[in-house]
Structures are given as C-alpha cells and as structure tokens.
Design an enzyme around this catalytic site. Structure first.
Site, short mmCIF file in Angstrom:
data_model
loop_
_atom_site.label_atom_id
_atom_site.label_comp_id
_atom_site.label_asym_id
_atom_site.label_seq_id
_atom_site.Cartn_x
_atom_site.Cartn_y
_atom_site.Cartn_z
N SER A 21 0.93 -0.96 -0.49
CA SER A 21 0.51 -0.04 0.13
C SER A 21 1.12 1.01 0.19
CB SER A 21 -0.79 0.30 1.39
OG SER A 21 -1.33 1.04 1.73
N LYS A 51 -13.62 -4.35 2.80
CA LYS A 51 -14.62 -3.35 2.10
C LYS A 51 -15.85 -3.28 2.58
CE LYS A 51 -11.31 -1.05 -0.49
NZ LYS A 51 -11.27 -0.17 -2.29
N GLY A 53 -14.47 -7.97 -13.44
CA GLY A 53 -13.94 -8.29 -12.66
C GLY A 53 -15.35 -8.58 -10.94
N ALA A 54 -15.89 -8.93 -9.99
CA ALA A 54 -16.66 -8.90 -9.17
C ALA A 54 -16.38 -8.30 -8.08
CB ALA A 54 -17.40 -9.45 -9.31
N GLY A 55 -15.16 -7.80 -7.86
CA GLY A 55 -14.42 -7.99 -6.72
C GLY A 55 -14.63 -6.59 -5.64
N GLY A 56 -13.70 -5.93 -4.79
CA GLY A 56 -14.23 -5.17 -3.68
C GLY A 56 -14.60 -3.95 -4.31
N ASN A 113 -17.21 -11.35 -15.09
CA ASN A 113 -16.29 -12.27 -13.89
C ASN A 113 -16.16 -14.01 -14.04
OD1 ASN A 113 -14.95 -11.88 -11.72
ND2 ASN A 113 -16.23 -12.73 -10.63
N ARG A 114 -15.01 -14.16 -13.85
CA ARG A 114 -14.48 -16.09 -14.03
C ARG A 114 -15.82 -16.62 -13.26
NH1 ARG A 114 -9.29 -17.32 -10.97
NH2 ARG A 114 -10.30 -16.27 -9.47
N THR A 115 -16.03 -16.14 -11.66
CA THR A 115 -16.82 -16.86 -11.16
C THR A 115 -18.20 -16.53 -11.34
OG1 THR A 115 -14.95 -16.80 -9.61
CG2 THR A 115 -17.87 -17.24 -8.37
P1 ATR Z 1 -12.03 -10.35 -4.07
O1 ATR Z 1 -12.74 -10.98 -5.02
O2 ATR Z 1 -11.89 -10.74 -2.41
O3 ATR Z 1 -12.70 -9.34 -3.02
P2 ATR Z 1 -11.24 -8.90 -5.23
O4 ATR Z 1 -8.66 -8.98 -5.41
O5 ATR Z 1 -11.49 -7.15 -4.76
O6 ATR Z 1 -11.19 -9.80 -4.26
O7 ATR Z 1 -11.24 -9.68 -7.00
C1 ATR Z 1 -10.48 -10.17 -7.53
C2 ATR Z 1 -10.65 -10.47 -8.68
O8 ATR Z 1 -10.15 -10.66 -9.60
C3 ATR Z 1 -12.19 -10.64 -9.02
O9 ATR Z 1 -13.08 -10.50 -9.69
C4 ATR Z 1 -10.99 -12.43 -9.27
O10 ATR Z 1 -12.32 -13.25 -9.98
P3 ATR Z 1 -13.43 -14.22 -9.12
O11 ATR Z 1 -14.22 -14.05 -8.42
O12 ATR Z 1 -13.70 -15.45 -10.45
O13 ATR Z 1 -12.56 -14.76 -8.30
C5 ATR Z 1 -10.78 -11.96 -10.55
N1 ATR Z 1 -9.43 -12.65 -10.61
C6 ATR Z 1 -8.44 -13.03 -10.45
N2 ATR Z 1 -7.35 -13.72 -10.44
C7 ATR Z 1 -8.36 -14.49 -12.08
C8 ATR Z 1 -7.54 -15.28 -12.41
N3 ATR Z 1 -6.22 -15.93 -12.77
N4 ATR Z 1 -8.55 -14.99 -13.28
C9 ATR Z 1 -9.57 -14.38 -13.53
N5 ATR Z 1 -10.93 -13.76 -12.87
C10 ATR Z 1 -9.05 -13.39 -11.81
#
Ligand code: ATR
Length: 261
Positions: free
Chosen positions: A14, A65, A125-128, A149-151
């Site tokens: 950070s 968050k 992406g769908a993270g924080g 998003n992958r998941t």
């Molecule tokens: P968090 O999901 O805990 O909030 P983040 O760092 O904010 O963490 O988000 C990570 C993002 O990167 C997510 O969208 C994640 O996808 P998943 O929801 O499928 O985990 C994505 N991500 C991380 N590694 C990845 C990869 N190798 N291929 C595709 N997406 C990836």
C-alpha cells in the site's frame, strides 16, 4: 498526535501511508498515518479504538471493504448505496463508514478529460471495488454497463443490487466504448486476460484499476491496438484526497511534484 491507518490484507504494497504522510507534512498537521495487516477477526477491536479516540481514522482496503460494515454505527448515503466502505471516521460519538472510491473513480475520468456520458462500459471483475465503479458510472449517466467475471455467481450477486447491469460470460467480448480491468489479473508480469480484441477498432478507452505495474499487459495490448489507456494511479490519489478532506477538512493539492514523486 492524531493516528490514522490503512487496514487490509495484503497491505505491504500500500502506498497510502506515503501519500497521506506527504500531505500531513505539507499541511503542518500533527498526525501520523501507518498501515496494519488485518483480517476480519481484527475488525471489532480496531473499530473500538476509533470509538475510544485512540485512532482517528481508517482507510479500508481488500478484502475488508464489505466485511467492516456490520461493525460501524452508521454509513454515509454513498457508502450505503455502494455497499462498500473505504474510509472510517468518528462524528458526534458515532463511527461512520464512508466511500471515496466512487468519487476517486469519477475524478480520475475528469483528470483525463474523458466524458463517459452515454458511453457503453465493459467491466471485468466483481471484487471489492466494482460496486463503487458501477455506482460512479451510473451517476455519470453511461448508457450501458456490461460486466464479466470468472466466477459468474459473483457477477449475479452484483446484478441483484444493480439490476441495470448486463452479465457477459467470462472469455466473451461485447461492444463497448470503455473496458475496465477491475480484476487482480495484471499484478504479475505474466498475467494475461484472454479476450479477443481483434475486432474492436482503435477508438476505445482501456482503463486498469491496477497502477503497479503502471502498464499491465491489458493496457499494453490496448495501447498497441491504438486505443487510449489509463491506469489506476489517479483513482488511488483522488480517493486518498477525498479521505484526507473528510479527516482534516483540507483538500490537499494534487501537484505535478506529487505525481512525479
Ligand atoms: P475479492 O474478490 O476478494 O474482493 P478482489 O481482489 O477485489 O478480491 O477481486 C479479485 C477479482 O479478480 C475477482 O473478480 C476475481 O475473479 P473471481 O471472482 O472469479 O475470483 C478476479 N480474478 C483473480 N484472479 C483471476 C484469474 N486468474 N482469472 C480471472 N479472474 C481473476
């Protein structure tokens, strides 16, 4: 002396302490800003320290968050709408959660004079940080938000809160004006996002939330195809500027000297 922290895990990388301490010194404020690695299990205790005035403010980063929300007394309307807190402060005896990521993202687009109104945006992406980006884009009146998003379940979860987004299967591409990488893919130098940009043309904006490295493979690819690119540095700086204002009631300066340091 007032005390501030950024909390999260990992936290070593950070740059918030460097930035806040620079502005603290510049504005002759008697305060210090430090970082603390923390998991969910440590949240109750650190919020309690704000209540007792042992700590005066906290920035929250990945992965806390959302999980910090139940420990707070109140949310500002924006934090509530984004369901995401990155800045904590105390007011009238209550611990508040606020969100400056929304404003930071908006300011970063303004910084490059990019008008997103009526544009089609494709978020990866769908993270924080994604709910804040969705909200900012909505407020800036984009015409469409696609998200992949992958998941897939995580994308569907977001759609429950922001019904106007449209989900695209991971690996598929759609018609867009701006594409935003909000995944963590790109932090490592060999990370690649496997999308076929063969037919997109060269009038797009490639935006990466990652700022270290300053040009991810995703941005390099966008640039090579002749598109505009922008990394996450200004979003980072502007979210910090807004947090600084909340705590110290001073809007610190974003100067060339700062940007080059
Ligand atoms: P968090 O999901 O805990 O909030 P983040 O760092 O904010 O963490 O988000 C990570 C993002 O990167 C997510 O969208 C994640 O996808 P998943 O929801 O499928 O985990 C994505 N991500 C991380 N590694 C990845 C990869 N190798 N291929 C595709 N997406 C990836």
């Amino acid at each position: 002396m007032k005390k501030y922290f950024v909390i999260g895990n990992p936290i070593d990388h950070s740059l918030s302490p460097k930035l806040h301490n620079y502005w603290i010194k510049e504005n002759n404020i008697n305060a210090v800003y430090d970082k603390k690695q923390l998991n969910e299990s440590g949240l109750a205790e650190i919020v309690e320290e704000i209540k007792k005035d042992k700590i005066n403010g906290i920035n929250v980063t990945i992965p806390l968050k959302k999980s910090v929300i139940p420990f707070l007394d109140e949310l500002t309307p924006l934090a509530s709408e984004a369901r995401s807190v990155n800045t904590i402060f105390k007011k009238d005896g209550k611990v508040f959660g606020d969100n400056t990521d929304v404003g930071g993202f908006k300011q970063s687009l303004k910084h490059i004079n990019y008008d997103v109104k009526n544009k089609k945006v494709f978020i990866l992406g769908a993270g924080g940080v994604v709910s804040s980006i969705i909200l900012a884009l909505r407020k800036l009146e984009v015409s469409k938000i696609y998200l992949s998003n992958r998941t897939k379940e995580k994308a569907e979860q977001l759609k429950k809160n922001y019904s106007y987004i449209e989900i695209i299967d991971w690996g598929e591409i759609t018609n867009f004006d701006i594409i935003i990488n909000a995944t963590s893919l790109g932090l490592k130098s060999d990370d690649q996002i496997k999308l076929d940009f063969g037919k997109i043309g060269n009038d797009k904006l490639f935006y990466d939330v990652i700022y270290n490295p300053s040009k991810t493979n995703f941005l390099l690819k966008g640039e090579k195809l002749g598109n505009k690119i922008n990394n996450g540095k200004m979003m980072f700086i502007y979210q910090a500027q807004l947090a600084f204002k909340i705590w110290h009631n001073i809007l610190p300066k974003v100067t060339d000297k700062l940007l080059n340091s």
